[in-house]
Write a protein that holds these residues in place. Structure first.
Motif, mmCIF file in Angstrom:
data_model
loop_
_atom_site.group_PDB
_atom_site.id
_atom_site.type_symbol
_atom_site.label_atom_id
_atom_site.label_comp_id
_atom_site.label_asym_id
_atom_site.label_seq_id
_atom_site.Cartn_x
_atom_site.Cartn_y
_atom_site.Cartn_z
ATOM 1 N N HIS A 26 0.827 -1.212 0.000
ATOM 2 C CA HIS A 26 0.000 0.000 0.000
ATOM 3 C C HIS A 26 0.859 1.259 0.000
ATOM 4 N N GLU A 27 1.831 1.309 0.886
ATOM 5 C CA GLU A 27 2.619 2.535 1.043
ATOM 6 C C GLU A 27 3.709 2.690 -0.019
ATOM 7 N N ILE A 28 4.519 1.647 -0.194
ATOM 8 C CA ILE A 28 5.691 1.771 -1.055
ATOM 9 C C ILE A 28 5.308 1.740 -2.535
ATOM 10 N N ARG A 44 10.487 9.555 4.091
ATOM 11 C CA ARG A 44 10.278 8.637 5.218
ATOM 12 C C ARG A 44 9.185 7.638 4.876
ATOM 13 N N ILE A 45 9.400 6.380 5.252
ATOM 14 C CA ILE A 45 8.387 5.335 5.106
ATOM 15 C C ILE A 45 8.197 4.676 6.464
ATOM 16 N N HIS A 46 6.979 4.646 6.923
ATOM 17 C CA HIS A 46 6.673 4.010 8.206
ATOM 18 C C HIS A 46 5.649 2.906 7.996
ATOM 19 N N ILE A 47 6.064 1.671 8.207
ATOM 20 C CA ILE A 47 5.167 0.523 8.122
ATOM 21 C C ILE A 47 4.776 0.153 9.555
ATOM 22 N N ALA A 48 3.525 0.369 9.880
ATOM 23 C CA ALA A 48 3.056 0.186 11.254
ATOM 24 C C ALA A 48 2.844 -1.290 11.569
ATOM 25 N N PRO A 52 -4.165 -2.257 12.338
ATOM 26 C CA PRO A 52 -4.776 -0.961 12.002
ATOM 27 C C PRO A 52 -4.923 0.010 13.183
ATOM 28 N N TYR A 53 -4.423 -0.379 14.370
ATOM 29 C CA TYR A 53 -4.483 0.570 15.489
ATOM 30 C C TYR A 53 -3.655 1.811 15.187
ATOM 31 N N GLU A 54 -2.509 1.576 14.585
ATOM 32 C CA GLU A 54 -1.633 2.664 14.146
ATOM 33 C C GLU A 54 -1.527 2.604 12.639
ATOM 34 N N LEU A 55 -1.681 3.719 11.959
ATOM 35 C CA LEU A 55 -1.667 3.731 10.511
ATOM 36 C C LEU A 55 -0.244 3.854 9.973
ATOM 37 N N SER A 56 0.020 3.128 8.905
ATOM 38 C CA SER A 56 1.289 3.292 8.199
ATOM 39 C C SER A 56 1.256 4.625 7.456
ATOM 40 N N SER A 57 2.429 5.105 7.072
ATOM 41 C CA SER A 57 2.464 6.398 6.387
ATOM 42 C C SER A 57 3.727 6.509 5.545
ATOM 43 N N ILE A 58 3.688 7.467 4.637
ATOM 44 C CA ILE A 58 4.851 7.778 3.822
ATOM 45 C C ILE A 58 4.947 9.295 3.717
ATOM 46 N N SER A 59 6.140 9.816 3.899
ATOM 47 C CA SER A 59 6.361 11.265 3.787
ATOM 48 C C SER A 59 7.203 11.534 2.552
ATOM 49 N N PHE A 60 6.921 12.636 1.898
ATOM 50 C CA PHE A 60 7.650 12.941 0.675
ATOM 51 C C PHE A 60 7.615 14.442 0.412
#
Length: 232
Positions: A26-28, A44-48, A52-60
């Protein structure tokens, strides 16, 4: 032959590993590749692990001049789009091929997580917009009602195809004798996932009632199927 306990532990472990893989897809692939393709830079890439308690995210950072409107749409909607494509391809493959365990189970779990990720976003986001759905609504791609309806449609279609795949996989394992009961128990995972997502994202817990629909649908379907079988 494996014991039921060992089988269950391996089944859950494969599910956990596939969950992480689904988040990475989903993120990458969904968000990251469009960012890079359109000239942006991933910072930054964060795979939680606790999704689903904490959402993954990507910063760009966007390219000089920013993304064009259609590029921004693909960046924001890429996670949902890619997940839908991946789960559809895997499900179609598993419905037409017989694979050995744990390959089939690993693919089933990956199909499950790449199914629950976009449908969860669309359904809950359609009621209380957040994350990718919020961005897509702001960009004029979809409305709340459209997100909710499309999420429910995808969920209902995949619910039965994934159930067919899982039932076949469990029957082939020769560990689970009563696949009907196992299917009902499995789909109780949806209320658990929904509870974690609602608490983590601060959404109303009243939405939890909707998460029991898959269990009720599968139970009703299996009961009807059994009645038809008994009447023959």
């Amino acid at each position: 032959m494996k014991s039921a306990t060992r089988f269950t532990l391996e089944f859950l472990l494969l599910g956990f590993l596939a969950k992480i893989a689904g988040e990475a897809i989903h993120e990458i692939i969904g968000h990251g590749l469009p960012v890079v393709f359109f000239g942006g830079t991933i910072t930054r890439i964060h795979i939680a692990i606790m999704w689903p308690y904490e959402l993954s995210s990507i910063s760009f950072t966007p390219p000089p001049g920013g993304f064009a409107h259609w590029e921004a749409i693909l960046v924001d909607g890429g996670g949902i789009l890619v997940s839908v494509i991946v789960t559809s391809v895997i499900q179609a493959f598993l419905l037409t091929r017989k694979l050995s365990w744990p390959v089939s189970t690993s693919l089933f779990w990956l199909a499950f997580w790449t199914f629950i990720n976009p449908t969860g976003y669309l359904i809950i986001g359609g009621m209380s917009p957040f994350g990718d759905v919020w961005n897509l609504i702001n960009e004029g791609v979809i409305g709340k009602e459209g997100a909710l309806i499309s999420g429910l449609f995808l969920f209902l279609v995949d619910l039965f195809s994934l159930s067919a795949i899982l039932e076949s996989d469990l029957a082939a394992s020769r560990i689970i004798r009563t696949t009907d009961k196992a299917l009902v128990i499995f789909w109780l995972i949806i209320p658990l996932i929904t509870t974690a997502m609602l608490i983590g994202s601060g959404q109303p817990l009243t939405y939890l009632l909707l998460s029991f629909l898959p269990v009720l649908l599968i139970w009703a379907y299996l009961a009807l199927r059994k009645r038809k079988s008994d009447s023959k």
